[in-house]
Write an enzyme that holds these catalytic residues in place. Structure first.
Site, mmCIF file in Angstrom:
data_model
loop_
_atom_site.group_PDB
_atom_site.id
_atom_site.type_symbol
_atom_site.label_atom_id
_atom_site.label_comp_id
_atom_site.label_asym_id
_atom_site.label_seq_id
_atom_site.Cartn_x
_atom_site.Cartn_y
_atom_site.Cartn_z
ATOM 1 C CG ASP A 63 -1.703 -1.287 0.807
ATOM 2 O OD1 ASP A 63 -2.069 -2.270 0.547
ATOM 3 O OD2 ASP A 63 -1.398 -1.800 2.517
ATOM 4 C CE1 TYR A 213 -13.441 -6.031 0.887
ATOM 5 C CE2 TYR A 213 -12.328 -4.387 0.236
ATOM 6 C CZ TYR A 213 -12.014 -5.650 0.547
ATOM 7 O OH TYR A 213 -11.392 -6.938 -0.246
ATOM 8 N NE ARG A 247 -14.144 -9.171 -3.030
ATOM 9 C CZ ARG A 247 -13.032 -9.020 -3.342
ATOM 10 N NH1 ARG A 247 -12.503 -10.121 -2.870
ATOM 11 N NH2 ARG A 247 -12.810 -10.019 -4.871
ATOM 12 C CD GLU A 249 -8.856 -2.599 0.326
ATOM 13 O OE1 GLU A 249 -9.309 -2.501 1.352
ATOM 14 O OE2 GLU A 249 -7.649 -3.309 -0.676
#
Length: 513
Positions: A63, A213, A247, A249
């Protein structure tokens, strides 16, 4: 000539074919009279830009969120306080591997005891760093239970980007009984307070977009002096998209002054190698939306139906898909070049050069859950939409001016689908000869230009855009120089979209020296 169904197969589906195990990479292509340019010939042409052999130094940052300091150093920070730096976006140095060994805080266990207890975890999730007007660095952190939206988000500050940081305040919670404005918390409409990205808009207002989410992606205005929420009695902010446990994000917003748009990047799907993680983009004239994708879909409508859970089919049509699973077929019998589940990206616009980059983590074919950071160029087309260069950034310059007589050759042709799937998208082959394009599903010793399937025409517009026109669809994009790490040479690449917002990449095959 290919039938309509065959053309759609070339364009939209993973082609099932038998890979030829060749004694020497690409030599078979000379035997079938397909024009492959040698690296030596390419470098001797007036097209070549001087570029030495590139040596990449890899790091493991999940990330990754990027920031460049005033000294010119690039840093990426990610989940578990993964931390790394680079001077050139090519060679990276790992500074931190996990929370326990991180130098970013002096005594993280003591300082964040309440946060660890609230979120029922022993680690940090995705983080973000920004420098405010006081010259100090503000690190936005989050902790999450994982199987539920029980999360907490806050900010810490340091004089140096490498720390040590001190917590200012954990100011946003989710998953408990009440929201910040004392409503009953509902995970289908309220956000999971993780994955922060903080940025200034063109009016010098400070914003934080966040969410994962649960109830979707939100944006909240912050005080540019303190880094905390601007309003005294704040709530979760404004919803941008998502909901009903869709889903979606990892929001990240980049402004491009050349186009005048804010670009919202998000990741769809699950992050595991087989879970179809992929990167989407939408844009708006305002930082807090509304955002639309390439075909005009309103992103606020991207969510699962009421009562559903992980409804991927409902959200798949929304958001221009920039990157997903892809495999490049170099005809060497080894199908392990490419990416699996690339995602959770950040992006960077270089004000000095006007060039843009996308930074993400990715997994790889045949390597399980191993992940590394990758940096690619973002190329904005004449309509102001970004596409991702097919090969990773290696310091090359974008100096190529496409003309019909200098783009001829054989290319690996890869595309992606809007569906959220763990399927591997394998490249097929496109042969460009002048203003004609020919398609191959696979290459064999008996192939030649005479046996190729003519599938379309190519033209170069005055603004440099390449236009590939086929019977039932068209592709628009740009050619440019790239470094191909597999071949070990500079080649031509192409990225663009078809008229159904499907991303398309071409990567030229040349013989290695």
């Amino acid at each position: 000539m290919l039938s309509k169904s065959q053309r759609n197969s070339l364009r939209m589906k993973r082609i099932k074919r038998v890979s030829k195990q060749l004694a020497c990479q690409l030599l078979v292509l000379y035997a079938i009279n397909i024009p492959i340019i040698s690296a030596e010939a390419f470098s001797e042409s007036d097209k070549m830009v001087e570029n030495p052999v590139v040596e990449f130094q890899e790091v493991n940052v999940h990330d990754p969120s990027i920031i460049q300091t005033e000294e010119g150093m690039y840093y990426v920070i990610g989940s578990h306080l993964h931390f790394a730096k680079s001077q050139d976006l090519v060679s990276w140095e790992q500074l931190s591997y996990d929370v326990a060994s991180s130098p970013l805080f002096e005594d993280i266990t003591f300082e964040f005891a309440e946060e660890f207890a609230y979120a029922k975890t022993d680690t940090f999730w995705a983080s973000d760093i920004i420098q405010l007007a006081d010259g100090r660095y503000y690190l936005y952190y989050c902790l999450c239970e994982g199987s539920s939206p029980l999360s907490i988000l806050g900010v810490a500050v340091a004089d140096s980007i490498e720390g040590p940081y001190q917590k200012i305040e954990s100011f946003l919670k989710s998953g408990s009984r009440y929201t910040p404005d004392m409503q009953a918390y509902d995970a289908t409409i309220h956000p999971n307070a993780i994955d922060p990205h903080v940025f200034f808009d063109q009016e010098n207002r400070l914003w934080m977009t966040y969410g994962s989410y649960s109830g979707g992606i939100y944006i909240l205005e912050l005080n540019p002096e303190t880094g905390l929420p601007l309003a005294e009695n704040y709530d979760y902010g404004t919803k941008l998209l998502g909901g009903n446990h869709s889903r979606i994000e990892a929001p990240y917003i980049l402004y491009n002054p050349e186009t005048g748009y804010y670009y919202l990047f998000v990741s769809y799907g699950g992050l595991g190698q087989a879970d179809g993680y992929n990167i989407r983009v939408a844009r708006s004239k305002a930082p807090d939306g509304p955002y639309v994708d390439y075909t005009g879909n309103q992103m606020i409508d991207a969510k699962g139906a009421t009562g559903t859970f992980f409804d991927d089919k409902a959200i798949a049509p929304y958001g221009t898909k920039l990157l997903g699973n892809m495999l490049w077929d170099y005809q060497d019998g080894v199908m392990n070049k490419g990416y699996m589940s690339p995602g959770h990206n950040s992006a960077y616009y270089d004000e000095a050069t006007g060039e843009s980059y996308i930074v993400f983590h990715t997994r790889f074919p045949g390597r399980g859950e191993t992940f590394e950071v990758r940096v690619h160029r973002l190329i904005f087309n004449d309509e102001g939409w970004p596409s991702v260069a097919p090969q990773r950034y290696a310091g090359e310059e974008l100096l190529f001016e496409a003309e019909l007589d200098n783009i001829s050759g054989l290319y690996m042709w890869n595309t992606t689908q809007l569906e959220i799937s763990g399927m591997k998208e394998r490249s097929i082959f496109l042969l460009i000869e002048g203003d004609k394009a020919y398609g191959y599903e696979q290459l064999t010793n008996s192939d030649s230009i005479d046996t190729a399937d003519y599938i379309g025409d190519i033209s170069i517009w005055d603004n440099g855009t390449a236009h590939l026109e086929f019977e039932d669809f068209e592709i628009k994009g740009n050619f440019y120089y790239q470094w191909d790490d597999v071949i070990g040479a500079e080649t031509l690449g192409f990225s663009g979209f078809d008229n159904n917002q499907i991303a398309v990449w071409l990567s030229q095959l040349i013989e290695a020296e």
